[in-house]
Design an enzyme around this catalytic site. Structure first.
Site, mmCIF file in Angstrom:
data_model
loop_
_atom_site.group_PDB
_atom_site.id
_atom_site.type_symbol
_atom_site.label_atom_id
_atom_site.label_comp_id
_atom_site.label_asym_id
_atom_site.label_seq_id
_atom_site.Cartn_x
_atom_site.Cartn_y
_atom_site.Cartn_z
ATOM 1 N N TYR A 16 0.863 -1.198 0.000
ATOM 2 C CA TYR A 16 0.000 0.000 0.000
ATOM 3 C C TYR A 16 0.884 1.227 0.000
ATOM 4 O O TYR A 16 1.857 1.303 0.765
ATOM 5 C CB TYR A 16 -0.897 0.017 1.251
ATOM 6 C CG TYR A 16 -2.330 -0.317 0.929
ATOM 7 C CD1 TYR A 16 -3.005 0.368 -0.076
ATOM 8 C CD2 TYR A 16 -3.023 -1.301 1.621
ATOM 9 C CE1 TYR A 16 -4.319 0.063 -0.393
ATOM 10 C CE2 TYR A 16 -4.331 -1.611 1.313
ATOM 11 C CZ TYR A 16 -4.988 -0.921 0.297
ATOM 12 O OH TYR A 16 -6.274 -1.224 -0.011
ATOM 13 N N GLU A 59 -0.426 4.885 -0.539
ATOM 14 C CA GLU A 59 -1.142 6.147 -0.743
ATOM 15 C C GLU A 59 -0.193 7.327 -0.620
ATOM 16 O O GLU A 59 0.648 7.374 0.288
ATOM 17 C CB GLU A 59 -2.251 6.316 0.306
ATOM 18 C CG GLU A 59 -3.528 5.582 -0.051
ATOM 19 C CD GLU A 59 -3.590 4.208 0.575
ATOM 20 O OE1 GLU A 59 -2.520 3.598 0.797
ATOM 21 O OE2 GLU A 59 -4.713 3.739 0.829
ATOM 22 N N ASP A 69 -6.726 13.573 -25.124
ATOM 23 C CA ASP A 69 -6.775 12.179 -24.653
ATOM 24 C C ASP A 69 -6.173 11.327 -25.770
ATOM 25 O O ASP A 69 -6.815 11.097 -26.799
ATOM 26 C CB ASP A 69 -8.233 11.795 -24.381
ATOM 27 C CG ASP A 69 -8.370 10.348 -23.911
ATOM 28 O OD1 ASP A 69 -7.406 9.569 -24.092
ATOM 29 O OD2 ASP A 69 -9.437 9.995 -23.384
ATOM 30 N N THR A 117 -4.083 6.018 -21.713
ATOM 31 C CA THR A 117 -3.944 4.699 -21.108
ATOM 32 C C THR A 117 -2.549 4.199 -21.478
ATOM 33 O O THR A 117 -1.890 4.760 -22.362
ATOM 34 C CB THR A 117 -5.000 3.701 -21.632
ATOM 35 O OG1 THR A 117 -4.999 3.755 -23.055
ATOM 36 C CG2 THR A 117 -6.379 4.029 -21.111
ATOM 37 N N LYS A 152 -2.627 0.422 -24.797
ATOM 38 C CA LYS A 152 -3.065 0.298 -26.201
ATOM 39 C C LYS A 152 -1.806 0.316 -27.074
ATOM 40 O O LYS A 152 -1.001 -0.595 -26.962
ATOM 41 C CB LYS A 152 -4.059 1.409 -26.521
ATOM 42 C CG LYS A 152 -5.332 1.309 -25.663
ATOM 43 C CD LYS A 152 -6.399 2.279 -26.102
ATOM 44 C CE LYS A 152 -7.680 2.094 -25.314
ATOM 45 N NZ LYS A 152 -7.786 2.977 -24.147
ATOM 46 N N ARG A 173 -2.396 -2.640 -18.204
ATOM 47 C CA ARG A 173 -3.611 -1.829 -18.132
ATOM 48 C C ARG A 173 -3.419 -0.774 -17.054
ATOM 49 O O ARG A 173 -3.313 -1.086 -15.875
ATOM 50 C CB ARG A 173 -4.827 -2.691 -17.793
ATOM 51 C CG ARG A 173 -5.007 -3.875 -18.690
ATOM 52 C CD ARG A 173 -6.398 -4.425 -18.614
ATOM 53 N NE ARG A 173 -7.260 -3.673 -19.486
ATOM 54 C CZ ARG A 173 -7.291 -3.796 -20.814
ATOM 55 N NH1 ARG A 173 -6.499 -4.651 -21.423
ATOM 56 N NH2 ARG A 173 -8.101 -3.067 -21.542
HETATM 57 N N1 DSN Z 1 -12.433 0.578 -24.497
HETATM 58 C C1 DSN Z 1 -11.581 1.524 -25.172
HETATM 59 C C2 DSN Z 1 -11.521 1.272 -26.631
HETATM 60 O O1 DSN Z 1 -11.718 0.138 -27.030
HETATM 61 O O2 DSN Z 1 -11.281 2.175 -27.401
HETATM 62 C C3 DSN Z 1 -11.940 2.911 -24.878
HETATM 63 O O3 DSN Z 1 -12.033 3.098 -23.518
#
Ligand code: DSN
Length: 442
Positions: free
Chosen positions: A50, A52, A195, A221, A224, A230
């Site tokens: 933990y 924080e 974003d 994120t 991707k 993730r």
């Molecule tokens: N789930 C994502 C996507 O597939 O683009 C977006 O949050």
């Protein structure tokens, strides 16, 4: 004790997923395969801790090594994106975006983002998201040609004077006009947040323009095109600090204690590894290959008569518009492609004539296939399989009567299970895929 021996039930399910990933073509543009080093970092004892707070300022003892790993991830993120501040703690993209609202807006403020059926994200103000409930959302759209309607963004921004404007999407195939959004935000003194969840890896590779010179804040994120675990990051740019010299602190406070509890330290470790990989020359090559493959797949599909939104792509994804065969056919294509081992997702298209649950498009992308080492010639092969599958299910139409839809899809599923042509294609796809190893599945 190893998982295999301790919990055979979980192990069996894991093995089935391993087989699925190895034996199929992954074309969902938001998915990827992480390296074995990233997987290893995710599965470490950092999950036991933990933490924080932030490095040097924690609420729990024993964080000296967590501090070190988090500082390393921050430093790599700042270096890769050329930004003065990085927060690597968001659990994923949606909490990262929520934290930006918390840091920059008051409930009830007006915000603007790309409309969801036009390719935008839930957290950019869509009505069923908390962001469309707690803030007054004014969505902008794409034009009939599929490109962002920048004139409309200007008009709506001048009329509604939002506090925050988003640029970024989940289903947009062209380069984002970040410089235009910066001008618009500047004129009305709004925060401009980019974003780049989908395109972060392309930005690092130089295969897409960077938003950093234009935006005040950048969210992404990490799983991707960036090819990490993730998770997510919030980057504050110099432009952001020039607008508000407390912006970095506001963002940090919004993540913790505003929104989240303890960070997921094993994820932070894996983010650090992924960022380290993204610093290598091979990653630049990867980003450019993703786009080259995407253009090749788009070309292969258009050559076979498919209609694509905007007639092509600038990035890692494309959007098939299936309306020439009737509205709402995305679901049939997704199911039939799944049957042969090609994974895609049904998606709305701009001006969607059906509904988000029965949309008229299919979204495809090349980040995962490129990680496996597939190139333009493989994209050509995949395009030919997609065309064969489409031919096989050409006659399936979405019933007008909404009550008849679910039974129609159920019987469609039974029919494709028994379709011999699709069964034989499934074997071809499996054999092809096994030539391209997936890290961590062998
Ligand atoms: N789930 C994502 C996507 O597939 O683009 C977006 O949050």
């Amino acid at each position: 004790m190893q998982l295999r021996d301790q919990d055979s039930e979980v192990f069996r399910i894991l093995e089935a997923e391993r087989r699925r990933q190895r034996e199929g073509v992954e074309l969902i543009p938001s998915e990827n395969y992480v390296s074995e080093a990233v997987l290893e970092a995710m599965g470490t004892i950092f999950t036991n801790k933990y933490s924080e707070g932030y490095p040097g300022r924690r609420y729990y003892g024993g964080n000296e090594h967590v501090d070190e790993i988090e500082r390393l991830a921050q430093t790599r993120a700042k270096q890769l994106f050329s930004v003065p501040h990085a927060n690597v703690q968001p659990y994923s993209g949606s909490p990262a975006n929520l934290a930006v609202y918390l840091a920059t807006c008051q409930p009830g403020d007006i915000i603007m983002g790309q409309n969801l059926p036009d390719g935008g994200h839930l957290t950019h103000g869509w009505k069923v998201s908390a962001t469309g409930t707690y803030y007054r959302s004014v969505p902008y759209h794409v034009k009939a040609d599929g490109y962002i309607d920048v004139d409309e963004v200007w008009r709506l921004a001048r009329e509604h004077r939002p506090r925050l404007i988003w640029c970024g999407a989940t289903a947009y195939v062209r380069e984002f006009p970040f410089e235009k959004f910066a001008e618009i935000a500047e004129e009305i003194s709004a925060f401009f947040v980019a974003d780049i969840a989908h395109i972060a890896g392309l930005v690092i590779a130089g295969a897409h323009k960077s938003p950093v010179p234009y935006a005040h804040v950048v969210t992404t994120t990490t799983h991707k095109t960036l090819r990490g675990p993730r998770g997510a990051m919030i980057l504050v740019t110099q432009r952001g600090l020039d607008k508000d010299d407390e912006l970095a602190e506001r963002i940090d406070r919004a993540i913790f204690p505003g929104l989240q509890g303890g960070p997921h330290d094993h994820t932070t470790a894996a983010i650090a590894v992924a960022l380290g990989e993204a610093m290598q020359p091979a990653f630049k090559e990867y980003g450019h290959r993703v786009v080259a493959n995407s253009k090749a797949l788009a070309g292969g599909l258009m050559k076979r008569g498919f209609k694509l939104v905007t007639n092509g792509t600038d990035n890692h994804m494309m959007l098939m518009d299936l309306t020439p065969g009737g509205p709402g056919r995305g679901v049939f294509m997704q199911e039939a492609l799944d049957r042969v081992g090609i994974t895609v997702n049904k998606n709305t298209i701009p001006g969607e004539p059906s509904s988000p649950f029965y949309p008229s498009g299919v979204r495809l992308g090349t980040p995962a296939a490129t990680t496996r080492g597939m190139r333009e010639q493989e994209m050509e092969r995949i395009a030919s399989w997609i065309a064969l599958v489409a031919e096989e299910v050409e006659a399936s139409k979405l019933p007008d009567d909404s009550k008849a839809r679910s039974p129609a899809i159920k019987s469609f599923r039974q029919a494709i299970e028994q379709n011999r042509r699709l069964a034989s294609l499934r074997n071809e796809v499996r054999e092809f895929c096994l030539k391209f190893p997936v890290p961590g599945t062998t």
